[in-house]
Design a protein around this motif. Structure first.
Motif, PDB file in Angstrom:
ATOM      1  N   TRP A 128     -35.353  23.428  61.062  1.00 41.18           N
ATOM      2  CA  TRP A 128     -34.616  22.464  60.228  1.00 41.18           C
ATOM      3  C   TRP A 128     -33.991  23.402  59.175  1.00 41.18           C
ATOM      4  O   TRP A 128     -34.520  24.575  58.696  1.00 41.18           O
ATOM      5  CB  TRP A 128     -35.424  21.507  59.811  1.00 41.18           C
ATOM      6  N   TYR A 156     -27.303  18.199  62.343  1.00 42.24           N
ATOM      7  CA  TYR A 156     -28.424  17.543  62.330  1.00 42.24           C
ATOM      8  C   TYR A 156     -28.182  16.259  62.994  1.00 42.24           C
ATOM      9  O   TYR A 156     -29.060  15.602  63.475  1.00 42.24           O
ATOM     10  CB  TYR A 156     -29.540  17.629  61.586  1.00 42.24           C
ATOM     11  N   HIS A 192     -36.589  21.547  65.901  1.00 39.13           N
ATOM     12  CA  HIS A 192     -35.083  21.417  66.162  1.00 39.13           C
ATOM     13  C   HIS A 192     -34.859  22.739  67.438  1.00 39.13           C
ATOM     14  O   HIS A 192     -34.675  23.671  66.707  1.00 39.13           O
ATOM     15  CB  HIS A 192     -34.121  20.951  65.221  1.00 39.13           C
TER      16      HIS A 192
END
Length: 401
Positions: free
Chosen positions: A376, A383, A19
């Motif tokens: 994460w 998210y 991410h």
């Protein structure tokens, strides 16, 4: 531009997608942990091999933030594809470069295979053109394979015990719940041991020093360090007494060879860091359980990679004693290897089972830390919101720049 809703796609400790926003936030947190050192002196010229992850990343962040480091970082990270995001180290490097630029640091990042002779040649030319002589080389690579630039042979590292099979407890997560698993690994043969030494030993480190020296790029007082680990007797059969340990022994032997050769110019050391949750360490069986117990035992005495990188920089810059052991290694792991700490960890290790795992070890912390390696489980990140995954690698300088 590529705005996507990203899913981790993880299996165990391996995440398919990273991410970008979370990775950037992780670097921001590291940056904020570092205390700036006020000085009007120009920072040292450094070459960091393996600057995108683990201790290499921590050393890079500390060098930039606290010591005005100039120079070059090299990492090998996968770009975004139609199916997957870029690697976590790609996004971390992009954010590190942005923070470095904001701080006015003259530091660049190259995405390339550090094992390659071509990369060594290009990197040393770039350093010569932009900075001249190099004060510090930090070597921090953990790789699954290496192509020998002289023979073209591809060596693959393995994580196995030597001499006899290995059985031990291990930490696994089923649907996010911690469980104790049973691990059984067969002993490595000579070829597997030798290949692991070729990948993770000191051969490539020595080639980097050779490349700098051949072009007259070693500054007076030059220092080079390679990151290593010793660890506990608990994990010794799979680590220090296993294939990785054979590679680390070769790394230490290389340090002594280099230090002798550099006499009158500089010094070479291995640096024994303490335990950490890194992409490399999560691949080592039993380390997850050991680290989770160690974190519970040490509590506020736990030393993060940034904490240890700050201690290393203090020693390399002469602000603190090097702290060499009887084998000439710089030790950063005293907090971990304290006899009382090891005795407490051993006591938990011996009794821990399925029902007691959640209270005997910091399994929730460990699970979150593994996720953060890929961006994460970072507090404050939503998210559910699609993220921009197309993040350019920091522009590499040209020789004319």
């Amino acid at each position: 531009m590529s705005i996507r809703e990203i899913k981790p796609g993880n299996r165990g400790y391996l995440y398919v997608n990273s991410h970008p926003t979370g990775c950037a936030a992780v670097v921001d947190h590291m940056w904020e942990q570092v205390q700036e050192v006020a000085t009007d002196e120009p920072g040292p010229v450094a070459l960091v091999i393996g600057s995108s992850a683990g201790y290499g990343l921590a050393a890079t962040v500390v060098g930039l933030r606290a010591h005005g480091m100039r120079g070059l970082g090299i990492a090998f990270e996968g770009a975004e594809t139609a199916r997957r995001t870029a690697g976590a180290g790609w996004y971390r490097t992009a954010r590190t470069a942005a923070l470095a630029a904001e701080a006015g640091a003259d530091f660049s990042f190259v995405n390339a295979d550090a094992f390659s002779d071509t990369v060594k040649d290009a990197a040393t030319d770039l350093l010569a053109e932009r900075f001249g002589k190099v004060d510090l080389l930090i070597y921090s690579i953990a790789a699954p394979r290496r192509t020998d630039p002289r023979t073209g042979e591809v060596h693959h590292s393995v994580i196995k015990p030597l001499d006899s099979d290995y059985r031990a407890k291990t930490l696994v997560f089923e649907d996010g719940a911690p469980q104790i698993g049973d691990l059984h690994l067969t002993a490595a043969d000579d070829a597997e041991r030798d290949a692991t030494v070729q990948v993770m030993g000191g051969a490539d480190w020595q080639l980097w020093v050779d490349a700098l020296q051949s072009k007259g790029l070693l500054a007076d007082g030059f220092r080079t360090v390679a990151l290593s680990y010793v660890g506990s007797d608990i994990t010794a059969p799979i680590y220090r007494a296993g294939t990785i340990g054979a590679a680390k022994q070769h790394l230490e032997d290389t340090a002594r060879t280099l230090d002798t050769r550099l006499e009158g110019v500089g010094h070479a050391f291995t640096v024994v860091a303490g335990a950490a949750v890194t992409q490399a360490s999560t691949a080592i069986p039993s380390i997850a359980l050991y680290t989770s117990i160690l974190h519970r035992v040490t509590a506020d005495r736990w030393q993060s990679t940034v904490d240890q990188a700050e201690a290393l920089w203090s020693r390399l810059t002469g602000r603190a004693d090097l702290g060499l052991d009887d084998r000439g290694r710089v030790r950063l792991d005293d907090w971990e290897m304290d006899p009382d700490v090891q005795a407490a960890v051993r006591a938990v290790w011996d009794r821990v089972g399925g029902e007691s795992i959640a209270v005997s070890a910091d399994t929730g912390w460990f699970h979150d830390q593994v996720g953060r390696l890929y961006g994460w489980n970072v507090p404050g990140i939503d998210y559910a919101v699609p993220a921009e995954t197309t993040v350019p690698w920091p522009a590499a300088p040209s020789a004319e720049a």
